[in-house]
Each structure stands twice: as structure tokens, then as C-alpha cells.
Write a protein that holds these residues in place. Structure first.
Motif, PDB file in Angstrom:
ATOM      1  N   PHE A 162       0.845  -1.199   0.000  1.00 46.78           N
ATOM      2  CA  PHE A 162       0.000   0.000   0.000  1.00 46.78           C
ATOM      3  C   PHE A 162       0.876   1.244   0.000  1.00 46.78           C
ATOM      4  CE2 PHE A 162      -4.442  -0.935   1.955  1.00 46.78           C
ATOM      5  CZ  PHE A 162      -4.591  -2.057   1.167  1.00 46.78           C
ATOM      6  N   SER A 163       1.906   1.223   0.836  1.00 51.46           N
ATOM      7  CA  SER A 163       2.770   2.397   1.012  1.00 51.46           C
ATOM      8  C   SER A 163       3.498   2.780  -0.270  1.00 51.46           C
ATOM      9  CB  SER A 163       3.784   2.135   2.123  1.00 51.46           C
ATOM     10  OG  SER A 163       3.121   1.936   3.351  1.00 51.46           O
ATOM     11  N   ALA A 164       3.802   1.799  -1.087  1.00 51.87           N
ATOM     12  CA  ALA A 164       4.562   2.056  -2.310  1.00 51.87           C
ATOM     13  C   ALA A 164       3.735   1.827  -3.579  1.00 51.87           C
ATOM     14  CB  ALA A 164       5.809   1.168  -2.331  1.00 51.87           C
ATOM     15  N   ASP A 165       2.432   1.678  -3.443  1.00 51.77           N
ATOM     16  CA  ASP A 165       1.591   1.388  -4.608  1.00 51.77           C
ATOM     17  C   ASP A 165       1.755   2.427  -5.708  1.00 51.77           C
ATOM     18  OD1 ASP A 165      -0.645  -0.522  -5.530  1.00 51.77           O
ATOM     19  OD2 ASP A 165      -1.490   1.465  -5.929  1.00 51.77           O
ATOM     20  N   HIS A 166       1.830   3.692  -5.342  1.00 52.19           N
ATOM     21  CA  HIS A 166       1.992   4.757  -6.346  1.00 52.19           C
ATOM     22  C   HIS A 166       3.330   4.630  -7.081  1.00 52.19           C
ATOM     23  CE1 HIS A 166       3.993   6.292  -2.740  1.00 52.19           C
ATOM     24  NE2 HIS A 166       4.645   7.146  -3.508  1.00 52.19           N
ATOM     25  N   VAL A 167       4.347   4.163  -6.389  1.00 51.16           N
ATOM     26  CA  VAL A 167       5.669   3.971  -7.008  1.00 51.16           C
ATOM     27  C   VAL A 167       5.606   2.806  -7.998  1.00 51.16           C
ATOM     28  CG1 VAL A 167       8.095   3.405  -6.565  1.00 51.16           C
ATOM     29  CG2 VAL A 167       6.850   4.913  -4.987  1.00 51.16           C
ATOM     30  N   PHE A 168       4.994   1.700  -7.560  1.00 51.97           N
ATOM     31  CA  PHE A 168       4.866   0.542  -8.446  1.00 51.97           C
ATOM     32  C   PHE A 168       4.013   0.878  -9.661  1.00 51.97           C
ATOM     33  CE2 PHE A 168       5.303  -1.771  -4.241  1.00 51.97           C
ATOM     34  CZ  PHE A 168       6.633  -2.088  -4.432  1.00 51.97           C
ATOM     35  N   ALA A 169       2.901   1.606  -9.458  1.00 46.50           N
ATOM     36  CA  ALA A 169       2.013   1.967 -10.568  1.00 46.50           C
ATOM     37  C   ALA A 169       2.722   2.857 -11.580  1.00 46.50           C
ATOM     38  CB  ALA A 169       0.756   2.652 -10.040  1.00 46.50           C
ATOM     39  N   ALA A 170       3.553   3.767 -11.098  1.00 46.99           N
ATOM     40  CA  ALA A 170       4.288   4.651 -12.009  1.00 46.99           C
ATOM     41  C   ALA A 170       5.263   3.858 -12.876  1.00 46.99           C
ATOM     42  CB  ALA A 170       5.036   5.724 -11.223  1.00 46.99           C
ATOM     43  N   ALA A 171       5.857   2.818 -12.324  1.00 45.61           N
ATOM     44  CA  ALA A 171       6.852   2.033 -13.057  1.00 45.61           C
ATOM     45  C   ALA A 171       6.241   0.896 -13.860  1.00 45.61           C
ATOM     46  CB  ALA A 171       7.885   1.465 -12.081  1.00 45.61           C
ATOM     47  N   LEU A 172       5.168   0.301 -13.346  1.00 44.73           N
ATOM     48  CA  LEU A 172       4.632  -0.917 -13.948  1.00 44.73           C
ATOM     49  C   LEU A 172       3.285  -0.723 -14.635  1.00 44.73           C
ATOM     50  CD1 LEU A 172       5.432  -3.312 -10.951  1.00 44.73           C
ATOM     51  CD2 LEU A 172       6.800  -2.943 -13.028  1.00 44.73           C
ATOM     52  N   GLY A 173       2.702   0.446 -14.501  1.00 39.91           N
ATOM     53  CA  GLY A 173       1.379   0.718 -15.062  1.00 39.91           C
ATOM     54  C   GLY A 173       0.327   0.656 -13.973  1.00 39.91           C
ATOM     55  N   LYS A 174      -0.713   1.471 -14.121  1.00 38.18           N
ATOM     56  CA  LYS A 174      -1.697   1.606 -13.044  1.00 38.18           C
ATOM     57  C   LYS A 174      -2.437   0.311 -12.727  1.00 38.18           C
ATOM     58  CE  LYS A 174      -5.508   3.230 -15.845  1.00 38.18           C
ATOM     59  NZ  LYS A 174      -6.882   3.465 -15.557  1.00 38.18           N
ATOM     60  N   ASP A 175      -2.536  -0.607 -13.657  1.00 39.39           N
ATOM     61  CA  ASP A 175      -3.252  -1.862 -13.452  1.00 39.39           C
ATOM     62  C   ASP A 175      -2.298  -3.057 -13.315  1.00 39.39           C
ATOM     63  OD1 ASP A 175      -5.777  -0.647 -13.555  1.00 39.39           O
ATOM     64  OD2 ASP A 175      -5.767  -0.717 -15.750  1.00 39.39           O
ATOM     65  N   PHE A 176      -1.107  -2.818 -12.764  1.00 43.47           N
ATOM     66  CA  PHE A 176      -0.118  -3.896 -12.645  1.00 43.47           C
ATOM     67  C   PHE A 176      -0.640  -5.029 -11.757  1.00 43.47           C
ATOM     68  CE2 PHE A 176       0.796  -1.305  -8.947  1.00 43.47           C
ATOM     69  CZ  PHE A 176       1.193  -2.207  -7.972  1.00 43.47           C
TER      70      PHE A 176
END
Length: 134
Positions: A50-64
Motif C-alpha cells: 500500500f505504502s509504495a503502490d503509487h511507485v509501483f504503478a508509475a513504473a509498472l502501469g496503473k493496473d499492474f
């Protein structure tokens, strides 16, 4: 004390935990139930993501797609967990080695900043228990 979270006893070592938004979770030792220790583990694992979801979404796409797991080393003598390991599995094949390194760094920074459960465990939070008559 506020009733933000509560658990209602349903039987021997069987409770239903609830929050004010209507969510429920079966807690116990039986089929389709989480033990309290398992809830702690999954809370830590999902707090990380949850804490890094925005980081993952920016790198992997919003629906990763991702799966987060957690493993515990238990100190049987103390009946406590001596170490917890969280691992997130996602498709990183579209990222370069440098991008993966940056994603690891940025996600860890976000986790270090925002993961309340991790901070609580790191800080060795104290707690109280009281028995109150209805």
C-alpha cells in the motif's frame, strides 16, 4: 475507548473482527479463518505494498498485477515472531536493470516513510489490556 475496530466472540477461539466500514474477517484456528499472527503478517505485507503502490504503478502501469507474500520465523519459546520477510512478485521484464534498481530504491523509501505497521513493529509499540463490565 472508540469502537473503530472490534471482534465479536462466536465460539471457542473463534471471533469475527470488524471495522466501521462493514468489513469482516474470521479469526480463529479453523477452516477459512486467520489466526491473529497471520493477520499481523498479512498486515505488514500489505502495508508495504500500500505504502509504495503509487511507485509501483508509475513504473509498472496503473493496473499492474502483483502478489505479496510474507514468511515468519517463529521463536517457539517466546511464542513470537523473531523475523518477518515480505516479498512482492510482479512482472519486471519490461524494466531495465537500472529501472529495477530505481524501483527497489523508491519503493523502499515509500515504505520507510508510510508503512504504519512497519513503523509500529520497529518502534516496539506498547499496549494495554483492560477487562470492562457491560
Amino acid at each position: 475507548m472508540s469502537n473503530i475496530l472490534w471482534a465479536q466472540r462466536k465460539g471457542k477461539k473463534h471471533y469475527v473482527g470488524q471495522n466501521g466500514r462493514g468489513a469482516k474477517v474470521e479469526i480463529g484456528m479453523g477452516e477459512n479463518q486467520f489466526t491473529p499472527g497471520e493477520l499481523l503478517q498479512v498486515a505488514l505485507a500489505t502495508c508495504h505494498t500500500f505504502s509504495a503502490d503509487h511507485v509501483f504503478a508509475a513504473a509498472l502501469g496503473k493496473d499492474f498485477d502483483a502478489t505479496v507474500g510474507v514468511a515468519a520465523q517463529k521463536d517457539e519459546r517466546r511464542d513470537s515472531y523473531s523475523h518477518l520477510t515480505v516479498e512482492m512478485v510482479a512482472n519486471l521484464s519490461n524494466l531495465s536493470g537500472e529501472q529495477v534498481t530505481q524501483l527497489r530504491k523508491k519503493s523502499q523509501e515509500a515504505i520507510d516513510k508510510y508503512c504504519t505497521v512497519g513503523h509500529t513493529l520497529d518502534d516496539g509499540a506498547s499496549y494495554d489490556f483492560d477487562l470492562v463490565s457491560e
